[in-house]
Design an enzyme around this catalytic site. Structure first.
Site, PDB file in Angstrom:
ATOM      1  CG  HIS A  72      -1.710  -1.172   1.499  1.00  0.00           C
ATOM      2  ND1 HIS A  72      -2.538  -1.781   0.590  1.00  0.00           N
ATOM      3  CD2 HIS A  72      -1.738  -1.948   2.625  1.00  0.00           C
ATOM      4  CE1 HIS A  72      -3.062  -2.876   1.152  1.00  0.00           C
ATOM      5  NE2 HIS A  72      -2.579  -3.000   2.372  1.00  0.00           N
ATOM      6  CG  ASP A 225       4.466  -7.443   3.433  1.00  0.00           C
ATOM      7  OD1 ASP A 225       3.253  -7.375   3.138  1.00  0.00           O
ATOM      8  OD2 ASP A 225       4.956  -6.846   4.420  1.00  0.00           O
TER       9      ASP A 225
END
Ligand SMILES: Nc1ncnc2c1ncn2[C@@H]1O[C@H](COP(=O)(O)OP(=O)(O)O)[C@@H](O)[C@H]1O
Ligand SMILES: O=C(CO)[C@@H](O)[C@H](O)COP(=O)(O)O
EC number: 2.7.1.17
Length: 462
Positions: A72, A225
């Site tokens: 993000h 991730d």
């Protein structure tokens, strides 16, 4: 021996693993710290990546590499490819008001239908609205928007020009302006948030597509991730719980969720499937904070917690130290409830901190189940999964068996697997080498989660 490298550029640090492409054997690894704070000059990630690679003995013999990054984060570039301002990270809550406005303007259900997630401050789309409103001069200079892993991959390529920016479907799905079911960006949502859509967005590579680095390595598409961790850990249909800087519950799924409450985000995974995910802002650092208050290290914190009875005699720690994302309480502060003359001890506080952090995560189990995710067992990973207290207390809070795989860098490992797949042209058969996870079971503590839920409703704003 042909080698592959996997990179985890996450919130607190950058980790690099180098593995044998054929067998998966770990050959060498390195890490380097990231700066603290929720806005960071991306150049610091680049320095940490170079440092972590050097600590891993360099890239000699490595033929392919993939990079995962914290999701993000808003990285804005000008027409010359220069960073416009420090990146705003997933845990920066200044765009909470912008998130509320965007939800009001389109409607929560429409957001969930269009992009799988209802915007909260973490999502890139809300950061762009904040930038347009609060820093119009910076907003006007923005020629491209990308994410941390996109930017690092681009730097590895030699930063050729904005048109060379690439991303992958998992990370694009966390922006709030990408539809993972069609595989396309939503220009109208970008316009809604940013006032214009004439910015370059990274080309979305397929899961096993690759580009080439400036020094000739095959560069995989990379991933967010969490999607990378899912590649690295052999979780089957288990719910994976990651206790890192963020607390994450996620599972592989065949269908993208559309949860209008915003609890479950409908992200994509890194294989072409879906990754329903719930994320909290308060996880491993709650333990860091509790240890600091008690003046002990993390090992002693664990010993103290395990010396206290389950439920800490009613002492209830609400862990909103960073505000909170799930539930959406960006301006909340933490609280300690239920203090009595009997439970004000270091051991009770240590136990309450771990139980409170885990209760915050456990609240996501039912919403995940409501999206069709089966609740069989939990796989526990992330930096704090090495804590004996976290491992032993988790099953009593989740009410499920907890499987803890051997401590490893699962995000970086997932990227090493992706790099190996790029290189070999087929999935690497590394799972044979993985040791069986340790299983932790204990009965649920009666009333613990109910008491936490009641306490969590009582907090002060910052
Ligand atoms: N023995 C331990 N007990 C509890 N927490 C630990 C332990 N070792 C490391 N941690 C915590 O793990 C966190 C880092 O986890 P990690 O998953 O690497 O984070 P991220 O990927 O978000 O950068 C740190 O906050 C650190 O304090
Ligand atoms: O915002 C999210 C997921 O939506 C976080 O999970 C970030 O991706 C950061 O992860 P860690 O640094 O905690 O691994």
């Amino acid at each position: 021996m042909t080698l592959v490298a996997g990179v985890d550029s996450s919130t607190q640090s950058c980790k690099v693993v180098i593995r044998d492409a054929e067998t998966g054997a770990l050959v060498r690894q390195g890490r380097a710290a990231h700066p603290a704070g929720t806005e960071v000059d991306p150049e610091a990630w680049w320095r940490a990546l170079r440092e972590a690679i050097a600590a891993a003995g360099g890239l000699a013999g490595v033929s392919a590499m993939s990079i995962a990054g914290q999701q993000h984060g808003m990285v804005c570039l000008d027409a010359g490819g220069r960073v416009v301002r420090d990146a705003l990270l997933w845990n920066d809550v200044r765009s909470a008001g912008a998130a509320g406005d965007l939800v009001r303007e389109l409607g929560a259900a429409a957001w969930a239908e269009r992009v799988g997630s209802v915007p909260v401050a973490s999502l890139t789309v809300t950061k762009l609205r904040w930038l347009a409103e609060h820093e119009p001069a910076n907003a006007a200079r923005v020629a491209a928007v990308c994410l941390p892993h996109d930017w690092l991959t681009w730097r590895m390529r030699g930063a050729y020009g904005l048109a060379e920016l690439t991303t992958d479907r998992s990370d694009a799905s966390g922006t709030g302006y990408f539809d993972s079911t069609s595989g396309g960006y939503c220009g109208d949502l970008l316009r809604l948030a940013f006032g214009r859509d004439d910015v370059v967005l990274p080309r979305v590579l397929g899961p096993y597509e690759h580009t080439t680095s400036a020094d000739g390595l095959a560069l995989g598409a990379g991933a967010g991730d969490n999607a990378a961790a899912m590649l690295g850990v052999d979780a089957g249909s288990d719910v994976v719980v990651s206790v890192g800087t963020s607390g994450v519950l996620m599972a592989r799924h065949h269908r993208r969720p559309a949860d209008p409450t915003g609890t479950v985000a409908g992200f994509a995974d890194a294989t072409g499937g879906h990754l329903p995910l719930v994320c909290t802002l308060n996880a491993a650092r709650v333990l860091d904070a509790a240890a600091a208050v008690l003046g002990v290290d993390l090992r002693r914190l664990s010993d103290l917690a395990l010396s206290a009875p389950p439920g800490a005699q009613g002492l209830t720690f609400v862990p909103y130290l960073e505000g909170e994302r799930t539930p959406n309480r960006p301006h909340a502060t933490g609280a300690l409830h239920g203090l009595t003359a009997g439970n004000t001890t270091p051991a009770m506080l240590a136990r309450a901190a771990i139980e409170g952090m885990l209760c915050g995560l456990a609240a996501a189990l039912e919403p995940l189940a409501a999206q069709g995710v089966p609740l069989g067992s939990v796989r526990l990973i992330g930096g704090a999964a090495v804590s004996p207290a976290v491992r032993q207390i988790a099953p009593s809070v989740f009410g499920l068996p907890v499987l803890v795989p051997a401590a490893a860098e699962y995000v970086a490992d997932g990227m090493a697997r992706q790099a190996a797949r790029v290189l070999l042209g087929e999935p690497p058969a590394w799972h044979d080498a993985a040791p069986a996870p340790r299983v932790y079971e204990s009965p649920p503590v009666a009333g613990l989660r109910e008491r936490y839920a009641e306490a969590a409703d009582h907090h002060l704003s910052r």
